[in-house]
Design a protein around this motif. Structure first.
Motif, PDB file in Angstrom:
ATOM      1  N   UNK A 175     -14.569 -29.935  -2.928  1.00 46.02           N
ATOM      2  CA  UNK A 175     -13.317 -29.652  -3.630  1.00 46.02           C
ATOM      3  C   UNK A 175     -13.608 -29.614  -5.129  1.00 46.02           C
ATOM      4  N   UNK A 176     -13.398 -28.459  -5.734  1.00 46.06           N
ATOM      5  CA  UNK A 176     -13.744 -28.305  -7.151  1.00 46.06           C
ATOM      6  C   UNK A 176     -12.690 -28.948  -8.059  1.00 46.06           C
ATOM      7  N   UNK A 177     -11.437 -28.841  -7.640  1.00 42.46           N
ATOM      8  CA  UNK A 177     -10.337 -29.404  -8.433  1.00 42.46           C
ATOM      9  C   UNK A 177     -10.284 -30.912  -8.253  1.00 42.46           C
ATOM     10  N   UNK A 178     -10.184 -31.666  -9.326  1.00 39.44           N
ATOM     11  CA  UNK A 178     -10.107 -33.116  -9.181  1.00 39.44           C
ATOM     12  C   UNK A 178      -8.727 -33.608  -8.797  1.00 39.44           C
ATOM     13  N   UNK A 179      -7.688 -32.883  -9.242  1.00 40.57           N
ATOM     14  CA  UNK A 179      -6.349 -33.226  -8.781  1.00 40.57           C
ATOM     15  C   UNK A 179      -5.426 -32.036  -8.910  1.00 40.57           C
ATOM     16  N   UNK A 180      -4.307 -32.115  -8.218  1.00 43.99           N
ATOM     17  CA  UNK A 180      -3.360 -31.004  -8.270  1.00 43.99           C
ATOM     18  C   UNK A 180      -2.183 -31.244  -7.348  1.00 43.99           C
ATOM     19  N   UNK A 181      -1.283 -30.252  -7.288  1.00 45.47           N
ATOM     20  CA  UNK A 181      -0.112 -30.335  -6.420  1.00 45.47           C
ATOM     21  C   UNK A 181      -0.007 -29.036  -5.633  1.00 45.47           C
ATOM     22  N   UNK A 182       0.252 -29.159  -4.333  1.00 41.19           N
ATOM     23  CA  UNK A 182       0.452 -27.969  -3.497  1.00 41.19           C
ATOM     24  C   UNK A 182       1.916 -27.950  -3.079  1.00 41.19           C
ATOM     25  N   UNK A 183       2.535 -26.786  -3.261  1.00 40.21           N
ATOM     26  CA  UNK A 183       3.951 -26.663  -2.907  1.00 40.21           C
ATOM     27  C   UNK A 183       4.126 -25.366  -2.121  1.00 40.21           C
ATOM     28  N   UNK A 184       4.728 -25.467  -0.946  1.00 41.07           N
ATOM     29  CA  UNK A 184       5.003 -24.256  -0.171  1.00 41.07           C
ATOM     30  C   UNK A 184       6.174 -24.527   0.772  1.00 41.07           C
ATOM     31  N   UNK A 185       6.621 -23.487   1.457  1.00 46.40           N
ATOM     32  CA  UNK A 185       7.681 -23.648   2.447  1.00 46.40           C
ATOM     33  C   UNK A 185       7.034 -23.529   3.821  1.00 46.40           C
ATOM     34  N   UNK A 186       7.223 -24.549   4.670  1.00 52.19           N
ATOM     35  CA  UNK A 186       6.542 -24.571   5.968  1.00 52.19           C
ATOM     36  C   UNK A 186       7.442 -24.038   7.075  1.00 52.19           C
ATOM     37  N   UNK A 187       6.832 -23.213   7.910  1.00 57.47           N
ATOM     38  CA  UNK A 187       7.554 -22.656   9.063  1.00 57.47           C
ATOM     39  C   UNK A 187       6.738 -22.938  10.324  1.00 57.47           C
ATOM     40  N   UNK A 188       7.409 -22.885  11.472  1.00 60.39           N
ATOM     41  CA  UNK A 188       6.731 -23.186  12.740  1.00 60.39           C
ATOM     42  C   UNK A 188       6.873 -22.007  13.695  1.00 60.39           C
ATOM     43  N   UNK A 189       5.753 -21.662  14.343  1.00 65.16           N
ATOM     44  CA  UNK A 189       5.812 -20.587  15.335  1.00 65.16           C
ATOM     45  C   UNK A 189       6.253 -21.182  16.684  1.00 65.16           C
ATOM     46  N   UNK A 190       6.495 -20.298  17.644  1.00 64.07           N
ATOM     47  CA  UNK A 190       6.905 -20.768  18.985  1.00 64.07           C
ATOM     48  C   UNK A 190       5.854 -21.660  19.626  1.00 64.07           C
ATOM     49  N   UNK A 191       4.585 -21.476  19.208  1.00 63.25           N
ATOM     50  CA  UNK A 191       3.512 -22.284  19.807  1.00 63.25           C
ATOM     51  C   UNK A 191       3.229 -23.539  18.972  1.00 63.25           C
ATOM     52  N   UNK A 192       4.206 -23.961  18.165  1.00 65.01           N
ATOM     53  CA  UNK A 192       4.124 -25.195  17.356  1.00 65.01           C
ATOM     54  C   UNK A 192       3.009 -25.165  16.307  1.00 65.01           C
ATOM     55  N   UNK A 193       2.719 -23.961  15.843  1.00 62.39           N
ATOM     56  CA  UNK A 193       1.711 -23.812  14.794  1.00 62.39           C
ATOM     57  C   UNK A 193       2.468 -23.719  13.469  1.00 62.39           C
ATOM     58  N   UNK A 194       2.068 -24.545  12.494  1.00 65.69           N
ATOM     59  CA  UNK A 194       2.763 -24.551  11.203  1.00 65.69           C
ATOM     60  C   UNK A 194       2.025 -23.647  10.218  1.00 65.69           C
ATOM     61  N   UNK A 195       2.780 -22.918   9.397  1.00 66.09           N
ATOM     62  CA  UNK A 195       2.121 -22.110   8.367  1.00 66.09           C
ATOM     63  C   UNK A 195       2.969 -22.103   7.100  1.00 66.09           C
ATOM     64  N   UNK A 196       2.318 -21.783   5.980  1.00 63.66           N
ATOM     65  CA  UNK A 196       2.971 -21.801   4.670  1.00 63.66           C
ATOM     66  C   UNK A 196       3.538 -20.444   4.295  1.00 63.66           C
ATOM     67  N   UNK A 197       4.696 -20.499   3.680  1.00 63.36           N
ATOM     68  CA  UNK A 197       5.249 -19.292   3.080  1.00 63.36           C
ATOM     69  C   UNK A 197       5.430 -19.582   1.591  1.00 63.36           C
ATOM     70  N   UNK A 198       5.124 -18.585   0.745  1.00 60.87           N
ATOM     71  CA  UNK A 198       5.309 -18.824  -0.692  1.00 60.87           C
ATOM     72  C   UNK A 198       6.689 -18.340  -1.129  1.00 60.87           C
ATOM     73  N   UNK A 199       7.423 -17.737  -0.191  1.00 62.55           N
ATOM     74  CA  UNK A 199       8.773 -17.265  -0.514  1.00 62.55           C
ATOM     75  C   UNK A 199       9.712 -18.457  -0.611  1.00 62.55           C
ATOM     76  N   UNK A 200      10.424 -18.548  -1.699  1.00 63.39           N
ATOM     77  CA  UNK A 200      11.318 -19.683  -1.937  1.00 63.39           C
ATOM     78  C   UNK A 200      12.338 -19.804  -0.802  1.00 63.39           C
ATOM     79  N   UNK A 201      12.513 -21.043  -0.338  1.00 64.87           N
ATOM     80  CA  UNK A 201      13.500 -21.368   0.706  1.00 64.87           C
ATOM     81  C   UNK A 201      13.244 -20.704   2.057  1.00 64.87           C
TER      82      UNK A 201
END
Length: 294
Positions: A175-201
């Motif tokens: 990991x090159x970055x020593x610190x930081x913050x990750x912000x995204x909107x999480x969604x779940x597929x029918x197979x319970x797989x979570x993924x990030x969306x960068x679209x607000x809300x």
């Protein structure tokens, strides 16, 4: 973990499967007896509980078996230990490999079921309620409520009462970055797989603050503070960063070098739902994590 004299410890000297290994080192026992020791969750491999008969073992690993007479003692909890208990809450340190609550496949070998049995020994009317969850393969601090009222209070005021939820993850790569913050909107597929969306809300807002503790060119040990507690949040966010959690095949990990998921709930601090007293609980970072990221 149980005290060492309550356990039999064995070192693996060749590639083999768990049941096969146990039958060899416990040759004085019948096959059925060894199988049931495994099924009851009395076996840990390198500090994580394992019940799979065909779990692959590698030389150098430590297999530890909780002795039967210890497992029969009423107070023994398998795959977990109690850090704190009062009339309102129980706080535990959960091993990787133990489910928080029942699934269709597994009803009894869960933290919830064992704690229910544990409190009902004192009085049959006693109950245990789930407040939050830890994935089966995540270890560390977890809290349960002893009444519906306490559970409600904690869940309804979670943001206000819970001050710190700190996790430590062993992730792939440097990991090159020593610190930081990750912000995204999480969604779940029918197979319970979570993924990030960068679209607000577009989904549930998830915010993770991270800082690197140590690392080498292959692995990094990262401490995270959760501002939100979404399903699989850390696992998805680390994959988004290009550094999946070790052993997390679902979210992009290529190999499993520690025989478990590299995720551990290190600190949980909160204001007590009844007394409002500030409480902080910690569970030591697994030694394997430290060793890999040296």
């Amino acid at each position: 973990m149980a005290h060492q004299n309550k356990r039999l410890n064995f070192t693996v000297d060749e590639n083999t499967e768990l049941l096969k290994f146990l039958l060899k080192v416990m040759s004085n026992r019948s096959r059925n007896s060894v199988k049931s020791i495994l099924t009851r969750g009395q076996v840990t491999v390198d500090e994580h509980m394992e019940t799979k008969h065909n779990y692959p073992l590698k030389p150098g690993q430590t297999v530890s078996v909780l002795k039967n007479n210890e497992a029969k003692k009423e107070t023994v909890l398998v795959g977990m230990s109690i850090l704190y208990e009062d009339r309102d809450i129980i706080v535990i340190n959960k091993d990787a490999g133990l489910l928080s609550i029942a699934t269709e496949k597994e009803r009894n070998l869960t933290a919830h079921h064992q704690l229910m049995e544990y409190v009902q020994r004192e009085h049959p009317a006693n109950r245990i309620f789930i407040v939050h969850r830890l994935d089966k393969d995540t270890s560390g601090v977890m809290m349960f409520a002893k009444s519906e009222k306490t559970k409600r209070k904690l869940q309804d005021n979670w943001k206000k009462l819970v001050k710190e939820r700190t996790y430590v993850a062993l992730v792939e790569g440097e990991l090159k970055q020593n610190k930081g913050t990750i912000k995204s909107w999480l969604k779940e597929t029918k197979t319970h797989y979570m993924f990030s969306s960068s679209l607000k809300n577009n989904g549930q807002l998830a915010i993770t603050h991270f800082k690197k503790i140590q690392g080498n060119k292959d692995y990094s040990l990262v401490e995270m503070q959760l501002e939100t507690g979404r399903k699989n949040q850390i696992r998805v966010h680390m994959r988004d960063l290009g550094h999946p959690v070790v052993g997390d095949k679902k979210y992009g990990s290529k190999e499993n070098v520690i025989g478990r998921l590299g995720l551990h709930a290190k600190i949980l601090s909160f204001y007590h739902p009844r007394t409002n007293q500030f409480m902080l609980f910690r569970a030591d970072v697994p030694k394997l994590f430290m060793k890999k990221a040296k």
